[in-house]
Design an enzyme around this catalytic site. Structure first.
Site, PDB file in Angstrom:
ATOM      1  N   ASP A   1     -15.747  17.379 -12.588  1.00 45.86           N
ATOM      2  CA  ASP A   1     -15.698  15.939 -12.868  1.00 45.86           C
ATOM      3  C   ASP A   1     -16.869  15.429 -13.710  1.00 45.86           C
ATOM      4  OD1 ASP A   1     -17.796  16.145 -11.081  1.00 45.86           O
ATOM      5  OD2 ASP A   1     -16.998  14.743  -9.607  1.00 45.86           O
ATOM      6  N   HIS A   2     -17.948  16.202 -13.831  1.00 49.97           N
ATOM      7  CA  HIS A   2     -19.166  15.703 -14.465  1.00 49.97           C
ATOM      8  C   HIS A   2     -19.259  15.986 -15.972  1.00 49.97           C
ATOM      9  CE1 HIS A   2     -20.847  14.463 -10.704  1.00 49.97           C
ATOM     10  NE2 HIS A   2     -22.072  14.350 -11.174  1.00 49.97           N
TER      11      HIS A   2
ATOM     12  N   ASP B   1     -24.083  16.603  -4.405  1.00 44.08           N
ATOM     13  CA  ASP B   1     -24.073  15.360  -5.169  1.00 44.08           C
ATOM     14  C   ASP B   1     -24.554  14.261  -4.236  1.00 44.08           C
ATOM     15  OD1 ASP B   1     -22.657  14.143  -7.900  1.00 44.08           O
ATOM     16  OD2 ASP B   1     -22.721  12.726  -6.238  1.00 44.08           O
TER      17      ASP B   1
ATOM     18  N   ARG C   1     -25.086   3.147  -9.587  1.00 47.52           N
ATOM     19  CA  ARG C   1     -26.468   3.219 -10.070  1.00 47.52           C
ATOM     20  C   ARG C   1     -26.611   2.517 -11.401  1.00 47.52           C
ATOM     21  NH1 ARG C   1     -27.680   9.031  -7.828  1.00 47.52           N
ATOM     22  NH2 ARG C   1     -28.185   8.290  -5.751  1.00 47.52           N
TER      23      ARG C   1
ATOM     24  N   SER D   1     -30.143  11.044  -7.858  1.00 48.47           N
ATOM     25  CA  SER D   1     -29.178  12.128  -7.701  1.00 48.47           C
ATOM     26  C   SER D   1     -29.752  13.309  -6.927  1.00 48.47           C
ATOM     27  CB  SER D   1     -28.707  12.600  -9.081  1.00 48.47           C
ATOM     28  OG  SER D   1     -28.048  11.574  -9.772  1.00 48.47           O
TER      29      SER D   1
ATOM     30  N   ARG E   1     -29.939  16.201  -7.815  1.00 50.07           N
ATOM     31  CA  ARG E   1     -30.222  17.126  -8.904  1.00 50.07           C
ATOM     32  C   ARG E   1     -31.289  18.166  -8.581  1.00 50.07           C
ATOM     33  NH1 ARG E   1     -30.277  13.154 -13.570  1.00 50.07           N
ATOM     34  NH2 ARG E   1     -28.316  12.701 -12.542  1.00 50.07           N
TER      35      ARG E   1
END
Length: 776
Positions: free
Chosen positions: A120-121, A185, A468, A663, A665
């Site tokens: 999806d990213h 995520d 965000r 995030s 990340r």
């Protein structure tokens, strides 16, 4: 049309046999090997309740119900580190690459817990869904092929590009009350809308669970939010979390689970609850959760999971609700009767302004009043209810001859939502309004937006139903003032084109110049005709995986096999330069940008070229411009870090409050480790980033006295001493040597436990896993 709060139900579908508490019930409709384990959960909870001698909150029940050792586990909120056994793991394609690469390096034949990968990213929004998706499939073929073959090889489910956003797919297919899920995520908590604890983590945490190791989490405190009354009119569930963000700020939920309760909980939909839980990430919460209720039953029924709903009812009192008398560490009460719509921003999701005051606040702050783009959808607000209510506003405007004054984009959260609103007409309504329908993907929400209506540097306003709005996050333009609101309010702004517009009080002019007010939004909570699943993009792993080959080209610029980091040399680290003293808010977007960098998420060397390029250097107030303290030359942050590393020089970063918010990340932790970093020293960390740093063998340390941050100069040298006595709860000593002046020492605190100290000593958590595997 139904009222704004109506949630339609479907008749319960029962199996051939009557369910009992001992029944074997599948977690979902696409896997045959995963089952709901309520009976064991309850046994664990009973053990812990007797040990603690007190009633438990709902969130505690789920946590303690998944303990690896309920008899021996130390349990103290905010203190103990819990060893947990999650039910499943979920990864999106950007983070999945590194998670799978790490899992492969552990040398295991298959994942130990049900795991899914969601594409999806990597789909950039440009002209429209169909063309954007096709372009993404072509551009990312190497990555998609890697993920597809790796999931087949290691027994994971694969949701291909176009299927939808990970959190919507989880809600529609995998979430169930009382479950514990970890996802790579930060908005994984979305699934709290179906009564489960869903927690965002870094890829290394996911690898632990995939490798059959217990997952570690510091026992969160519990923030209780009592909801009373009932929403009406223009107010929506999004406004609950927008208001809460204004109360708590972006770090008010750190180290806490937000647990909602009260009679107001039963007045809106499960997807609305998902919206609220999704944005709990914006207040730093570990996760958020609602208790099992009728709205969840209705959503489970509507998505074909009636058996799960019926099974959950059997455990509602024992497991899926808080004990009577359960106590919270903090308590906030919100009256839904008086709640009004909020608009949060710009530049931070906790700057909350009620719609009644927005006009004055916007003018006072000199925010751009002309709304350029209005964006609805995303993982936060793309439910059928969201789309129905937004479409009702569009239809009302169209009846007066009006179309969108702004660019208006629609991001369906999943193929199921897209297909259903296409069948039921909402999609056509948006297109007639002038809307652009984007792919079922993250798109502009995460910076995957090829925006062309302005130039970089142009001061402008956009309004979205996303979660965000950090500086530059959506479009890469630091002058874009990004505001977050409900889909209903965003749509109203699209019609008016003006940030000062309040649909509750202000009038518009129709095509003939006559004044009118928009009608209050209405919509269906669930589709009366059921969901249309649309095109299938799910791939289950094959029964025989022995011949599946996962290929990674040694010349690829997208994928790179990992090499283990070196273990600690057992010595104190002395005379270290400060790579950068970061000024102000430093999110994971500042540390490791998304957008165009997402394509390098599987290639550590290439993505490390973005390390800290968005952070502001306290020395010169510039981004990506730091001095090499040995040569005096100013270069980019990653270039300077490489120069130090290649000379065998370890370095540190100095940061402020809530360092690494945003995030999940883990690249924001992998990159400094790869580039030769030794310690990140801050006033405080965001939870996920702190854990990610520890996992990669970096020292995550905090100033005992936050005022020491101001005493440090960018050209000081740093010693970290006393590491031979590194222990839980014991401060570490830092010695600072200015370029001109006397050295001084101070204490640094940390949250490392015994196991995490072993990660540091071994060079990373993955190194420790590999070492233990070889020893056995």
């Amino acid at each position: 049309m139904l009222s704004a709060r109506t949630v339609l139900t479907k008749p319960l579908k029962r199996g051939l046999a009557t369910l009992t508490k001992d029944s074997k019930v599948n977690q979902n409709l696409v896997e045959s090997h995963s089952f709901i384990n309520y009976k064991q959960n309850v046994e664990n909870v009973d053990i812990v309740r007797k040990r603690l001698g007190r009633p438990l909150t709902y969130a505690e029940k789920i946590l303690y119900g998944h303990l690896d050792d309920p008899h021996g586990q130390a349990i103290e909120r905010g203190v103990s580190y819990l060893k947990l056994r999650p039910d499943r793991v979920a990864c999106q394609d950007a983070t999945a690459q590194m998670a799978i690469l790490q899992f492969m390096s552990a040398g295991l034949p298959e994942v130990a817990r049900p795991t899914t990968i969601h594409c999806d990213h990597l789909i950039q929004a440009q002209v429209g869904g169909e063309k954007d998706l096709k372009r993404a499939v072509d551009l990312n073929k190497e990555v998609y092929d890697f993920l597809k073959t790796a999931t087949s090889k290691y027994n994971m489910g694969f949701w291909g590009p176009g299927s939808g956003i990970i959190h919507q797919i989880i809600l529609e297919n995998y979430a169930f009350p009382g479950a514990l899920l970890i996802g790579t995520d930060s908005h994984t908590p979305n699934a709290g809308g179906l009564g489960q604890l869903a927690i965002g983590v870094g890829g290394a945490d996911a690898v632990d669970v995939m490798s059959d190791l217990p997952w570690e989490l510091k026992a969160p405190k519990i923030l209780g939010v009592k909801l009373t009354g009932k929403m009406s009119g223009w107010t929506s569930p999004k406004d609950i979390i927008l208001k809460l963000a204004g109360i708590t700020t972006v770090k008010g939920g750190t180290g806490k689970i937000v647990e909602y309760f009260g009679e107001g909980v039963d007045t809106f939909s499960a997807t609305g609850m998902g919206t609220i839980c999704n944005m709990g990430a914006e207040i730093g919460a570990t996760t958020s959760v609602f208790p099992f209720n009728k709205s969840m039953v209705e959503y489970l029924n509507a998505t074909g999971r009636s058996q799960i709903a019926d099974f959950a009812k059997l455990y509602q009192k024992d497991f899926l609700s808080a004990d009577e008398g359960a106590e919270y560490d903090e308590l906030i009460e919100l009256d839904l009767n008086t709640l009004e719509p909020y608009v949060n921003g710009p530049f931070t999701p906790d700057l909350a302004t009620p719609i009644s005051k927005l006009k004055d606040v916007a003018v006072q702050n000199n925010w751009p009043l002309d709304v350029r783009v209005s964006l609805i959808g995303s993982c936060t607000n793309s439910s059928y209810e969201d789309m129905s209510r937004a479409a009702s506003i569009v239809k009302d405007a169209a009846s007066h001859g009006l179309k969108a004054k702004t660019i208006y984009t629609v991001t369906p959260g999943s193929e199921q939502i897209r297909a259903t609103i296409d069948r039921d007409g909402q999609l056509g309504t948006f297109k007639e309004f002038g809307g652009i329908v984007l792919a079922n993907a993250c798109g502009p929400c995460i910076g995957q937006w090829d925006r062309r209506d302005i130039k970089k540097g142009d001061k402008n306003t956009i309004v979205s139903s996303f979660n965000r709005n950090f500086t530059s996050r959506n479009d890469g333009n630091p002058e874009t003032h990004s505001f977050v609101a409900s889909p209903e309010i965003v749509t109203a702004f699209a019609i008016a084109g003006d940030l000062r517009f309040n649909p509750l009080t202000d009038k518009l002019k129709d095509k003939d110049g006559n004044e009118f007010m928009l009608k209050e939004p209405v919509g269906e909570g669930l589709p009366t005709r059921g969901y249309d699943k649309g095109a299938s993009t799910y791939q289950a792993p094959p029964e025989d995986r022995s011949n599946v080959e996962v290929k990674v080209s040694p010349t690829s610029d997208r994928l790179q096999l990992l090499k283990p980091f070196k273990a600690w040399d057992g010595k104190d680290s002395l005379d270290m330069p400060i790579l950068i003293k970061s000024l102000g808010k430093t999110t994971t977007d500042h540390i490791s940008m998304a957008g165009p960098w997402l394509k390098y998420r599987g290639h550590l060397e290439n993505i490390s070229n973005n390390y800290m390029i968005g952070a502001i250097n306290a020395e010169n107030k510039k981004a990506n411009n730091v001095k090499n303290v040995y040569t005096g030359e100013y270069k980019g942050v990653p270039d300077t870090a490489r120069d130090y590393r290649d000379q065998g020089i370890k370095w540190v970063v100095i940061g402020g409050e809530n360092f690494g918010e945003g995030s999940s990340r883990e690249h924001a932790a992998l990159e400094p480790r790869f580039l030769g970093g030794f310690a990140i020293i801050t006033k405080s960390f965001a939870r996920i980033h702190e854990t990610n740093l520890k996992k990669q063998g970096l020292l995550a340390l905090n100033f005992k006295d936050p005022a020491d941050y101001d005493k440090i100069n960018p050209d000081d040298k740093i010693d970290i001493i006393g590491l031979s006595e590194f222990a839980p709860g014991k401060c570490v000593t830092m010695r600072v040597t200015p370029k001109n002046g006397d050295s001084w020492t101070t204490e640094l605190t940390h949250t490392f436990n015994e196991e995490q100290i072993e990660w540091f000593k071994n060079g990373s958590a993955l190194n420790k896993i590999r070492k233990d595997k070889l020893a056995n």
